[in-house]
Enzyme design. Structure first.
Site, short mmCIF file in Angstrom:
data_model
loop_
_atom_site.label_atom_id
_atom_site.label_comp_id
_atom_site.label_asym_id
_atom_site.label_seq_id
_atom_site.Cartn_x
_atom_site.Cartn_y
_atom_site.Cartn_z
N LYS A 42 28.09 -15.76 69.22
CA LYS A 42 28.87 -14.59 69.60
C LYS A 42 28.80 -14.34 71.09
O LYS A 42 29.55 -13.53 71.63
CB LYS A 42 28.31 -13.35 68.87
CG LYS A 42 28.19 -13.51 67.38
CD LYS A 42 27.51 -12.23 66.77
CE LYS A 42 27.49 -12.32 65.26
NZ LYS A 42 26.15 -12.68 64.77
N GLY A 43 27.86 -15.01 71.75
CA GLY A 43 27.54 -14.68 73.14
C GLY A 43 28.66 -14.83 74.14
O GLY A 43 28.71 -14.13 75.14
N ASP A 102 20.59 -23.47 77.94
CA ASP A 102 19.14 -23.35 78.04
C ASP A 102 18.54 -24.75 77.85
O ASP A 102 18.47 -25.53 78.79
CB ASP A 102 18.71 -22.35 76.97
CG ASP A 102 17.26 -21.94 77.06
OD1 ASP A 102 16.73 -21.93 78.17
OD2 ASP A 102 16.66 -21.62 76.02
N PHE A 151 14.34 -14.47 80.37
CA PHE A 151 15.21 -14.15 79.25
C PHE A 151 16.13 -13.00 79.65
O PHE A 151 15.68 -11.93 80.02
CB PHE A 151 14.40 -13.78 78.01
CG PHE A 151 15.25 -13.74 76.78
CD1 PHE A 151 15.53 -14.91 76.08
CD2 PHE A 151 15.81 -12.55 76.34
CE1 PHE A 151 16.35 -14.88 74.95
CE2 PHE A 151 16.64 -12.52 75.22
CZ PHE A 151 16.89 -13.69 74.53
N VAL A 152 17.43 -13.24 79.58
CA VAL A 152 18.39 -12.25 80.05
C VAL A 152 19.25 -11.71 78.90
O VAL A 152 19.43 -12.38 77.88
CB VAL A 152 19.31 -12.83 81.15
CG1 VAL A 152 18.50 -13.13 82.41
CG2 VAL A 152 20.03 -14.09 80.67
N ASP A 158 22.27 -11.49 73.89
CA ASP A 158 21.51 -10.53 73.09
C ASP A 158 20.03 -10.81 73.06
O ASP A 158 19.58 -11.93 73.34
CB ASP A 158 22.02 -10.56 71.65
CG ASP A 158 21.59 -11.84 70.92
OD1 ASP A 158 21.92 -12.93 71.41
OD2 ASP A 158 20.90 -11.72 69.89
P1 IMP Z 1 20.37 -24.07 74.02
O1 IMP Z 1 20.90 -24.74 72.79
O2 IMP Z 1 18.86 -24.12 74.07
O3 IMP Z 1 20.99 -24.54 75.30
O4 IMP Z 1 20.60 -22.54 73.83
C1 IMP Z 1 21.77 -21.90 74.07
C2 IMP Z 1 21.78 -20.58 73.30
O5 IMP Z 1 20.49 -19.92 73.31
C3 IMP Z 1 22.72 -19.61 73.95
O6 IMP Z 1 24.02 -19.73 73.42
C4 IMP Z 1 22.08 -18.27 73.66
O7 IMP Z 1 22.54 -17.77 72.42
C5 IMP Z 1 20.60 -18.55 73.54
N1 IMP Z 1 19.87 -18.18 74.79
C6 IMP Z 1 19.24 -19.03 75.64
N2 IMP Z 1 18.67 -18.37 76.66
C7 IMP Z 1 18.96 -17.05 76.48
C8 IMP Z 1 18.67 -15.86 77.23
O8 IMP Z 1 18.02 -15.84 78.30
N3 IMP Z 1 19.15 -14.69 76.71
C9 IMP Z 1 19.87 -14.64 75.55
N4 IMP Z 1 20.17 -15.74 74.83
C10 IMP Z 1 19.72 -16.94 75.28
MG MG Z 2 22.18 -15.89 71.01
#
Ligand code: IMP
Ligand code: MG
Length: 179
Positions: A42-43, A102, A151-152, A158
């Site tokens: 949803k982000g 991330d 963490f933002v 969210d």
């Molecule tokens: P990845 O698969 O580890 O790259 O994670 C991506 C997903 O993790 C994003 O779409 C977010 O939903 C969540 N995420 C990663 N870091 C943050 C953060 O600092 N705040 C909120 N959500 C995060």
């Molecule tokens: Mg998320």
């Protein structure tokens, strides 16, 4: 809600300015091409809604929702699709719109999944990038801001489902996690 925020990392004006710049870049790069934005729920919703209004081209958009399996399987790159696209991406240039990269797991999987459906191209635009956290080699083609490993929340992002509607990107007070 604002009282839970320790500091504002990116304010509304900075978001607006950067989104406008990204929209102008995309308008140049996708001119004359059939474009479909694929927002990751949803982000990415707030970012995508603002970004598409700065892309002065005909386009279509759709959404996907994914969930990653437990931490133990992070390196396996396994992500589950909860909601898929409604239509085919053949003969279309796909631009994945994400809130933040991330570890890179989500986008690695999504890019490969969409590429397998033979669109004309697959590229990534992300609002935020935390490169120090990367586990898989994923690089955004377009990125709003590189941020440190904090963490933002806000502007779509969210913590436990909350804070998505904050109009800026902020860092939470430690007391929020300790509750
Ligand atoms: P990845 O698969 O580890 O790259 O994670 C991506 C997903 O993790 C994003 O779409 C977010 O939903 C969540 N995420 C990663 N870091 C943050 C953060 O600092 N705040 C909120 N959500 C995060
Ligand atoms: Mg998320």
């Amino acid at each position: 809600m604002d009282g839970d925020v320790a500091k504002i990392l990116i304010n509304q004006e900075q978001l607006r300015e950067r989104v406008t710049q990204l929209g102008a870049e995309l308008t140049r790069d996708y001119a004359g091409k059939k474009l479909m934005l694929v927002g990751i729920l949803k982000g990415a919703v707030l970012f995508m809604a603002d970004l598409m209004r700065e892309i002065r081209l005909p386009l279509a958009y759709d959404f996907m929702a994914v969930s990653s399996y437990g931490a133990a399987t992070v390196t396996s790159g396994v992500v589950r699709i909860l909601k898929d696209l409604d239509s085919s991406v053949e003969n279309t240039h796909v631009l994945i719109v994400e809130d933040i990269i991330d570890t890179g797991l989500t986008l690695k999987y999504l890019t490969e999944t969409l590429e397998a459906r033979q669109p004309l191209s697959v590229k990534i635009v992300t609002l935020l990038d935390k490169p120090t956290r990367r586990k898989l080699d994923v690089r955004p083609d377009y990125n709003g801001f590189v941020i440190p490993d904090e963490f933002v929340v806000g502007y779509g992002l969210d913590y436990n489902g909350n804070y998505r509607n904050l109009p800026y990107i902020g860092v939470l007070q430690p007391k929020v996690y300790q509750k």
